[in-house]
Write a protein that holds these residues in place. Structure first.
Motif, short mmCIF file in Angstrom:
data_model
loop_
_atom_site.label_atom_id
_atom_site.label_comp_id
_atom_site.label_asym_id
_atom_site.label_seq_id
_atom_site.Cartn_x
_atom_site.Cartn_y
_atom_site.Cartn_z
N GLN A 1 0.85 -1.22 0.00
CA GLN A 1 -0.15 0.36 -0.25
C GLN A 1 0.74 1.60 -0.63
N GLU A 2 2.14 1.28 0.68
CA GLU A 2 2.97 2.02 0.68
C GLU A 2 3.50 2.44 0.04
N PHE A 3 3.74 2.05 -1.35
CA PHE A 3 4.11 1.41 -2.40
C PHE A 3 3.73 2.19 -3.27
N TRP A 4 2.40 1.89 -3.97
CA TRP A 4 1.63 2.41 -4.60
C TRP A 4 1.37 4.17 -4.29
N SER A 5 0.83 4.61 -2.42
CA SER A 5 0.76 5.63 -2.71
C SER A 5 1.42 6.19 -2.69
N VAL A 6 3.12 5.92 -2.44
CA VAL A 6 4.13 6.59 -3.23
C VAL A 6 4.81 7.11 -4.52
N LEU A 7 4.01 5.39 -5.17
CA LEU A 7 4.26 6.51 -6.62
C LEU A 7 3.67 7.31 -6.97
N LYS A 8 1.82 6.53 -6.98
CA LYS A 8 0.46 8.29 -7.44
C LYS A 8 1.29 9.24 -6.61
N GLY A 9 1.67 9.49 -5.97
CA GLY A 9 2.39 11.13 -5.02
C GLY A 9 3.44 11.41 -6.27
N LEU A 10 4.40 10.82 -6.35
CA LEU A 10 5.82 11.04 -7.79
C LEU A 10 4.76 10.85 -8.79
N TRP A 11 4.30 10.26 -9.70
CA TRP A 11 3.41 11.10 -10.77
C TRP A 11 2.94 12.13 -10.79
N ALA A 12 2.39 12.11 -9.41
CA ALA A 12 1.44 13.70 -9.86
C ALA A 12 2.71 14.95 -8.83
N THR A 13 3.81 14.90 -8.17
CA THR A 13 4.37 15.52 -8.40
C THR A 13 5.52 15.31 -8.57
N PRO A 14 6.41 15.42 -9.55
CA PRO A 14 7.19 14.69 -10.20
C PRO A 14 8.71 15.31 -9.59
N ASP A 15 8.66 15.75 -8.85
CA ASP A 15 10.26 16.14 -8.71
C ASP A 15 10.11 16.74 -6.26
N THR A 16 9.72 15.23 -6.96
CA THR A 16 9.33 14.87 -4.63
C THR A 16 10.97 14.80 -4.54
N PRO A 17 11.80 15.02 -3.27
CA PRO A 17 12.56 14.73 -3.30
C PRO A 17 13.21 12.88 -3.18
N THR A 18 13.76 12.58 -4.39
CA THR A 18 14.71 10.90 -3.99
C THR A 18 14.40 10.42 -1.98
N GLU A 19 15.07 11.14 -1.88
CA GLU A 19 15.48 11.06 -0.58
C GLU A 19 14.17 10.91 0.23
N GLU A 20 13.22 11.48 0.47
CA GLU A 20 11.92 11.60 0.53
C GLU A 20 10.85 10.09 -0.02
N ILE A 21 11.77 9.55 -1.02
CA ILE A 21 10.72 8.33 -1.54
C ILE A 21 11.10 7.21 -0.51
N ILE A 22 12.67 7.31 -0.50
CA ILE A 22 13.37 6.23 -0.14
C ILE A 22 13.18 6.35 1.87
N SER A 23 12.61 7.36 2.44
CA SER A 23 12.74 6.85 3.70
C SER A 23 11.52 6.26 3.95
N SER A 24 9.99 6.53 3.57
CA SER A 24 9.27 5.93 3.32
C SER A 24 8.78 4.71 3.33
N LEU A 25 9.07 5.05 1.40
CA LEU A 25 9.34 3.07 1.84
C LEU A 25 9.96 2.72 2.50
N ASP A 26 11.66 2.57 2.74
CA ASP A 26 11.91 2.00 3.49
C ASP A 26 11.70 1.82 4.89
N ASP A 27 10.61 2.58 6.01
CA ASP A 27 10.68 2.48 6.56
C ASP A 27 8.76 1.47 6.62
N ALA A 28 8.22 0.94 5.97
CA ALA A 28 7.55 0.09 5.61
C ALA A 28 7.86 -1.04 4.96
N HIS A 29 9.19 -0.92 3.86
CA HIS A 29 9.38 -1.94 4.29
C HIS A 29 10.36 -2.82 5.01
N GLN A 30 10.92 -2.29 6.03
CA GLN A 30 11.14 -2.86 7.27
C GLN A 30 10.12 -2.99 8.37
#
Length: 414
Positions: free
Chosen positions: A380-409
């Motif tokens: 669910q976090e992966f899907w949410s983050v990607l929908k956000g990225l496609w809506a706002t492509p200038d989202t910093p990569t660090e923010e993307i990684i941090s959110s996904l890493d928390d959900a992954h762990q």
């Protein structure tokens, strides 16, 4: 060849055991049931028509009466869970795309075991992926390879385009397509709950160094979302956004209409593409891998039987007919289907592009779909983050990684 390719891609981690029910009480209620069975899954449109032909075969071979109820992916995942937690069967047979959910449902006592309904020796899928405490809780049916970008051969021929063999050629292709009159954007951005965006993102993971191993490592817990290769993959995706190469997001089924009228000429999608309603002539389809990948992902549609069904024994019998070579061949011959049963003959694949997919996959490593294999909360976090990225492509990569890493762990630690 098809069997060996799929086996390489579909052998994931099995369950680690749990306190799931053995399902025996599910059979107790079958005497009070009937041979009228309900089936629910995510197939609609052309795919539903093809599945209905398989149901006709099962009805004829078993003498049962079947009724199918389509759901979207989100409804299937959330609705069935709510039903199960209330002790209710969403249907007698539930088609589930996520092995992680199957393991969880089995551990929580929601499913009846179905290992006696299929012989794993005749399948390209390892039953360990859906096994809990020695019991198998699902049977494999339709397999989907995610080979890469689909295109219309007539469009490529008309404009003198060719399949790219390198990243530079891929970038040139995107630039050339952008300059063609009538093209909105080179790449269709399919959306639903977020999964079509996850497929193309996983493709970018696998074009990094040892990308197939990276994807498998993310599933096994041997790799982290903080790996530099993950960041590089997102940087590449963001660069394509900056160049205007991705379209606006629309429902994945609607995007096929834009794909077919050549306004979005490239679509990173699965092997179900030839069966889509908008695809008027599957023989006009071509497909190429994202340049640089050393792997492609695959997913499986699994048949499960809720313990709460009144027809568990009949559902097991129907399930066995569904996943048989004869049952799967019905859809293979209709197109847009790759069989999990290795006894389906190769010459059953009438559409050339489908017959060529095993060869395309054999050149790389086939690995499981990342988010389907991991399940929630990562999915669910992966899907949410990607929908956000496609809506706002200038989202910093660090923010993307941090959110996904928390959900992954969190997912790996569950």
């Amino acid at each position: 060849m098809l069997g060996s390719v799929a086996l390489a891609g579909c052998s994931g981690n099995g369950g680690d055991g749990g306190d799931g029910s053995d399902g025996s009480d599910g059979s107790d209620g079958s005497d009070g049931g009937s041979n009228n069975l309900e089936v629910t899954g995510v197939w609609s449109g052309g795919e539903q028509e093809s599945f209905s032909k398989v149901m006709d075969f099962v009805e004829e071979s078993t003498g049962m009466s079947l009724e199918y109820f389509p759901r979207d992916t989100d409804s299937l995942l959330t609705g069935t869970l709510m039903d199960y937690e209330s002790g209710v069967a969403s249907a007698d047979i539930v088609v589930m795309p996520s092995p992680a959910r199957i393991i969880s449902d089995a551990e929580n006592g929601h499913l009846a075991p179905v290992g006696d309904a299929w012989d794993a020796d005749n399948f390209a899928v390892d039953p360990s992926r859906v096994t809990v405490d020695g019991e198998v809780y699902a049977a494999p049916f339709k397999m989907d390879l995610k080979p890469g970008f689909w295109y219309r051969q007539s469009f490529f021929d008309e404009h003198g385009l060719s399949e790219p063999e390198s990243w530079d050629e891929f970038m040139t292709l995107l630039d050339d397509i952008s300059g063609i009159e009538g093209v909105d954007a080179p790449i269709a951005s399919g959306n639903g709950t977020g999964w079509p965006l996850s497929d193309i993102t996983e493709g970018f993971f696998m074009r990094q160094e040892d990308g197939a191993s990276l994807q498998q490592g993310l599933i096994d817990g041997d790799a982290s979302m903080t790996d530099d290769r993950v960041a590089t993959a997102f940087d590449e995706i963001k660069m394509l956004h900056e160049e205007g190469y991705f379209s606006q997001t629309r429902d994945f089924g609607v995007q096929y209409e834009y794909f077919w009228d050549n306004s979005l000429p490239l679509y990173f999608m699965g092997s179900f593409t030839p069966a889509q309603d908008a695809v008027e002539d599957p023989s006009d389809l071509g497909v190429f891998r994202l340049p640089g990948v050393d792997g492609i992902s695959s997913s499986v549609n699994w048949f499960t039987v809720p313990k709460y069904s009144d027809n568990v024994d009949a559902a097991r019998e129907a399930l066995s007919s569904f996943v048989s070579a004869e049952g799967q061949q019905v859809w293979v011959e209709d197109g847009g289907f790759i069989a999990s049963n290795t006894e389906v003959p190769d010459d059953a694949y009438d559409i050339e592009v489908m017959a060529n997919l095993p060869d395309l996959a054999a050149e790389v490593t086939v690995v499981p779909d990342l988010d389907d294999a991991l399940g929630n909360p990562f999915q669910q976090e992966f899907w949410s983050v990607l929908k956000g990225l496609w809506a706002t492509p200038d989202t910093p990569t660090e923010e993307i990684i941090s959110s996904l890493d928390d959900a992954h762990q969190e997912t790996l630690n569950d």
